[in-house]
Each structure stands twice: as structure tokens, then as C-alpha cells.
Write an enzyme that holds these catalytic residues in place. Structure first.
Site, mmCIF file in Angstrom:
data_model
loop_
_atom_site.group_PDB
_atom_site.id
_atom_site.type_symbol
_atom_site.label_atom_id
_atom_site.label_comp_id
_atom_site.label_asym_id
_atom_site.label_seq_id
_atom_site.Cartn_x
_atom_site.Cartn_y
_atom_site.Cartn_z
ATOM 1 N N ASP A 313 -1.572 55.041 34.448
ATOM 2 C CA ASP A 313 -1.432 53.756 33.742
ATOM 3 C C ASP A 313 -2.274 53.652 32.484
ATOM 4 O OD1 ASP A 313 0.160 53.130 35.869
ATOM 5 O OD2 ASP A 313 -1.242 51.744 36.806
ATOM 6 N N ASP A 532 -0.636 47.493 46.609
ATOM 7 C CA ASP A 532 -0.604 47.554 45.155
ATOM 8 C C ASP A 532 -1.335 46.385 44.512
ATOM 9 O OD1 ASP A 532 1.026 49.868 45.034
ATOM 10 O OD2 ASP A 532 2.808 48.664 45.380
#
Length: 593
Positions: A313, A532
Site C-alpha cells: 500500500d 482488515d
């Protein structure tokens, strides 16, 4: 179309075990003890393996039942000579009174058939010396060796037992011989390290032992994780060195670690923001990467292949999400590029470390406007901060995401009444419909960008199986391109931009080496069962924020086409154990468990 990121997301001494029972394998640190049990024919073998550092150690205890089946539970007991104190166990329940320890079966592993093995383990602290126990009792019977009938033989054996050697074995070297050059595929022919902390959580779930021996990634997502974080809801008490020592004890050929703590981390999301501010690159280098490199560079790990997943990310956000202020800052100050380059340079200097850079997924950079620029930016990062492309062994796609490995019922070249599937709302003009085709194509583009032609790709298949009753068995109706795609796609997300705790997802392909051309391995980098992100705001001391994309009631934004998120309810903060999701992942596994 630009979509949001994936994600939720002094040297210690090695001491060997001492002789106990029938054999002590000093060179490997394994103690083998035969024990009798209270049954018609009793006997067992115990392999007690200890790996330690300055004030603590990890022990793995393999118990093999050599006698008649045990059906009503087992208890292994021993006494320590020193002041060892157990702090955590897995696959077992421990009690300790002073120096006496009792390790009892967990709720699910109390039965042991003949020749069956159970593998409990524990973490402990000590001071002074850490002498191994010299005898064990299994179900109250002292270890004596072999398989013992309850009625003794009428005739004594004609051959006396072999006496122990009068000269102890030579003390093994403290470090193994230097490892050779890097291999082409570090996963090939090698056994992966099973994280005992994840294994314990998985095995506490009904049926979790069906998958608990799979290797998963160990996430070093903050500075404290390097030494272990016993009070964390995500990382466990085992630090980096403890994991590496445990990998040696398991006889693993490789171990996987996620390097994930850039300044301004995961700039377009909130659930997985990090501890370092946008201008704290110096801290990232000196307090995070340097200590990790020092531990991984210890010569005793030289024969272990250490897989590092570099900063998920990060770099793709500089291509697609610079409309977000933090991402714009990280692009302007070069923090991501310089940070990734520094990590590659430091870790790449260790001959048994294999660096794989995160390369997003097809639903993020599959469009031509993102595809080439992302590859070029990764090449720029690989040559930053004194690094070169030679420090990059490969790339990984789909880390912690849910994109299908292969869509079996259509390809990017499929048409319906002359209309390309690229025009469907689901594909949305993307050039790829699944991860395998994307990873293979992106590999070629990375080589064009200057990376070595031998680079390999990894695909995270931990949560992209999409099995269960809702898995399509054939193509969709050919009424139009949308009915065709939506009826046939196995990825059942509402939108490909949805990334948080997705409802209906299942375990994907099990970890496997060299499964397809250009692919080094399918891997489980995101450990199944780890959240998550939280479904609602949960105050916490770990710096984990709340992202509305994890809220099942949220109606979305431009990154997911203003659709519902498809997230499961009642989720904990990122990295914490999410039992409901773990059970659903097993139920919807494909291939099925």
C-alpha cells in the site's frame, strides 16, 4: 479508473537442550524421550526443542503416542531446574506451580491414536541458565523408554540396553556454515515457517486444524513488533528473533516477513495508518529497518531463506491517490521512494534475504494509465537510497486483498453480442479480470522498466477462493455484457474497489511453489482470520484508525463507485483476530477443505 488500495492491513545466545531419557540430539537442540502411559501398552516419544535469547525462549514439544490410543485427554508434566516461567502456550493449556509444569491438551486435541503426534508449544522467560527438563511424565507415568506392557515379560531380555556414550558429543558450532548464492525460487523444495501464534488462534476455531500448518506472513507493522508486543491485539509476544529461532527449530526452509511501517503509511486509508508521521523517514531507517537488518543478518540464520514483503500500500498510492493530502505529501517529500530504496539496500545486502516489492492488484493498477507508471515508479524506488534493481528478487500482488486468482468463465477477450467485457460495469475498462493474468503481464512490464529478467511474482491467495454455494458453475446469461459478467464471475464482491473484511470470501489456493509461468509461489501473506479494520470506531492504543470502507452500512465513495462496502459486521481493529471471518473463509474455501 483509480481505485483505493488493498488492505485491511548485544547478540542473544543460542543454547541447546541437554540429554534426557533415551536420547539427546545436541546438534539439533532436540530432546527425544520415551515415556510410558497408564494403558494396556504404553509409550511415547517427546521431542523438546528450545530456542532462546537473552531473557526468554520458545519451546516446541512434539508428543508421539507409541502405545494404545489415548481417548480421555493427556497431560505432560515436568520440573525445571531453574526459574523458567511460561507466559503463553498454544495447542495446549498450561499450569505452573513453582518449578512444576503441567501441559494439558486443548479442547480439540485430547485424543491420540497409536503413532499419532500432537505439537504443543510455549513461550517462557528465564534468568541465569535455561537447563532443559531431565524427565517427563505423561498421564502420571514416568518416562522409561519404549513401549511398556502393564504385565512385565516373564523372560528378561537377552541383550542389555545400549549404554549411553561415555564421551559426550562434541558441542556444535554456534553458527552454521555460510549459505550459498541466492536460489532462483526460494520457495521451491523448501518447507515454510508456520507462525505458532497464528497457528494457536486457528486451532482454537472449530476445524481450524485443517489449515493451521500452512505458512503465513509475520507482520512487522511497527517498531515494537521487532521485539514482540505481548499486549497487542494483533502482533504477539514473539519478536523477529523469536520467529527466526522458531523457524530454525521447525526445520523450515523459508520464513516470510512483511516490512510495513513507512512514514505516512497507507496514505489513502485509515484502518491501517502507521505510527510514523510523514516526515519521520530518519526514524524509519534507524529505529525500524536497521534493527531488522541487524537481526536478519545474524550468521546463525544464514541457511534460512528469509522472504521480505516490502511495504504494501505504498508506491501505487503515488500514482492513483495523490488527491489525498497525505499521499500528495509523500510524493512531494519522496518519503515512500527513499524509504523503499533504503529497505531494499539494507535487506538486500544480506545474502539469504529475498525482497519482494508490493505491486498492488489488478483492480487497482490494471488500467493502462496506472499500469506502466506504477512499474516505472517501482524501478525508481529500487534505485533510490543507494539501492539497485539487483536487490529486488520479485514482486507480490493481491496482498491482503480478495481479487480472484482466475476467472474461469470469461477472459478479458470475451464478448457478448459484439460487446467486450471491458465495457461491463464490473470490469470497467480494466485490461485484466483476474490476478494471474495481471501478475504475469505486470512482470513483463517490470522487466521493461529495468528489472532483471529473472524476477518472480508472488500472489497472495489467502482470501480469494470465493467458493461455497454462491460460486457460479458456468458463464452468465448472454442477455448483455453485464448479465454475462455478473452471472459468471466468481469474485462476488459488490465492487472490485471493496477491500475490507469482505462477506462471502473464502480461502484460496494453499501455499504452493512455482504454480504457473513467472510465478514463484502462491502465498498466504495475510494470515486468514486477521481483520482488515474495525466496523466502527474502536479507541485503541495501537494507532489503528476507523475507515468507513470497513463499515457495512456505508454507501461508498468514488473509489468503489458509491456502492455498499460488502464488509462483515462486528469486526475488530486491523490485525486483531476476527473469528467470524475465519470461519466464513473456511466454509467458502476453494479448493474446498
Amino acid at each position: 479508473m483509480n481505485l483505493n488500495s488493498l488492505r485491511g492491513a548485544g547478540r542473544p545466545r543460542w543454547r541447546r537442550g541437554l540429554t534426557a531419557g533415551v536420547a539427546a540430539l545436541l546438534g539439533s537442540g532436540i530432546i527425544v524421550v520415551a515415556a510410558t502411559q497408564a494403558s494396556a501398552a504404553a509409550g511415547c516419544k517427546v521431542d523438546y526443542t528450545v530456542n532462546q535469547w537473552a531473557t526468554g525462549f520458545t519451546a516446541n514439544v512434539n508428543i508421539t503416542n507409541l502405545g494404545d490410543p489415548i481417548t480421555n485427554g493427556w497431560t505432560l508434566e515436568w520440573d525445571y531446574a531453574g526459574n523458567q516461567t511460561i507466559t503463553q502456550s498454544w495447542s495446549s493449556v498450561y499450569t505452573q506451580t513453582g518449578k512444576h509444569v503441567a501441559l494439558k491438551n486443548a479442547a480439540w486435541n485430547g485424543s491420540l491414536g497409536t503413532n499419532a503426534t500432537v505439537n504443543p508449544g510455549f513461550n517462557a522467560t528465564y534468568s541465569g541458565t535455561n537447563t532443559a527438563p531431565t524427565s517427563f511424565k505423561l498421564n502420571g507415568t514416568t518416562c522409561t523408554g519404549g513401549t511398556t506392557p502393564t504385565t512385565p515379560p516373564t523372560t528378561p531380555p537377552t541383550t542389555p540396553p545400549t549404554a549411553p556414550p561415555t564421551t559426550p558429543p562434541t558441542t556444535p558450532p554456534t553458527t552454521p556454515p555460510p549459505g550459498g548464492a541466492r536460489v532462483d525460487n526460494p520457495f521451491a523444495g523448501a518447507r515454510g515457517y508456520v507462525n505458532p501464534e497464528w497457528k494457536a488462534k486457528a486451532e482454537a476455531e472449530p476445524g481450524g486444524n485443517r489449515i493451521s500448518n500452512n505458512p503465513t506472513g509475520v507482520w512487522l507493522d511497527r517498531i515494537a513488533a521487532i521485539n514482540g508486543t505481548p499486549d497487542s491485539s494483533s502482533n504477539g509476544s514473539m519478536g523477529l528473533r523469536a520467529h527466526l529461532d522458531a523457524a530454525l527449530a521447525q526445520g523450515a526452509g523459508y520464513a516470510q516477513f512483511v516490512i510495513y511501517n513507512l512514514p505516512g503509511r497507507d496514505c489513502s486509508a485509515l484502518a491501517s495508518n502507521g505510527e510514523l508521521g510523514v516526515n519521520e523517514l530518519p526514524r524509519y531507517k534507524s529505529e525500524y529497518i536497521d534493527p531488522i537488518a541487524a537481526i536478519m543478518g545474524d550468521a546463525k540464520y544464514r541457511n534460512l531463506r528469509i522472504i521480505t514483503i516490502i511495504e504494501i500500500d505504498s508506491l501505487p498510492n503515488l500514482i492513483t491517490n495523490t488527491n489525498v493530502a497525505t499521499c500528495a505529501t509523500m510524493k512531494a517529500n519522496n518519503g515512500y521512494v527513499d524509504g523503499v530504496g533504503y529497505a531494499l539496500a539494507k535487506l538486500g545486502a544480506i545474502p539469504n534475504v529475498y525482497n519482494y516489492i508490493d505491486a498492488a492488484h489488478h483492480g487497482w493498477i490494471g488500467w493502462d494509465t496506472n499500469f506502466g507508471p506504477s512499474a516505472d515508479l517501482m524501478a525508481q524506488a529500487a534505485k533510490a537510497s543507494g539501492s539497485t534493481v539487483n536487490n529486488v528478487h520479485g514482486f507480490i500482488t493481491n496482498t491482503a486483498n480478495y481479487s480472484a486468482l482466475v476467472e474461469p468463465h470469461f477472459t478479458i477477450n470475451s464478448t457478448v453480442n459484439g460487446t467486450s467485457v471491458r465495457q461491463s460495469k464490473w470490469v470497467d475498462w480494466n485490461f485484466y479480470v483476474d490476478e494471474l493474468s495481471f501478475a504475469q503481464a505486470f512482470r513483463q512490464r517490470l522487466v521493461q522498466a529495468g528489472f532483471n529478467s529473472g524476477i518472480g511474482m508472488l500472489i497472495d491467495t489467502s482470501r480469494n477462493g470465493w467458493g461455497g454455494a454462491n460460486r457460479p458453475t458456468g458463464p452468465g446469461a448472454t442477455t448483455n455484457v453485464d448479465t454475462f459478467v455478473n452471472g459468471g464471475r466468481i469474485d462476488r464482491r459488490i465492487h472490485a474497489g471493496n477491500w475490507c473484511n469482505q462477506s462471502g470470501a473464502g480461502l484460496g489456493e494453499r501455499p504452493k511453489a512455482a504454480p504457473a509461468a513467472g510465478i514463484d509461489a502462491y502465498v498466504w501473506i495475510k494470515p486468514p482470520g486477521e481483520s482488515d479494520g474495525s466496523s466502527s470506531l474502536i479507541p485503541n492504543p495501537e494507532g489503528k484508525g476507523f475507515d468507513r470502507m470497513c463499515d457495512p452500512t456505508y454507501t461508498g465513495n468514488e473509489r468503489n463507485g458509491n456502492n455498499m462496502t460488502g464488509a462483515l459486521p462486528n469486526a475488530p481493529i486491523s490485525g486483531a483476530w476476527f473469528s467470524a471471518q475465519f470461519r466464513e473463509l473456511m466454509a467458502n474455501a476453494y479448493p474446498a477443505l
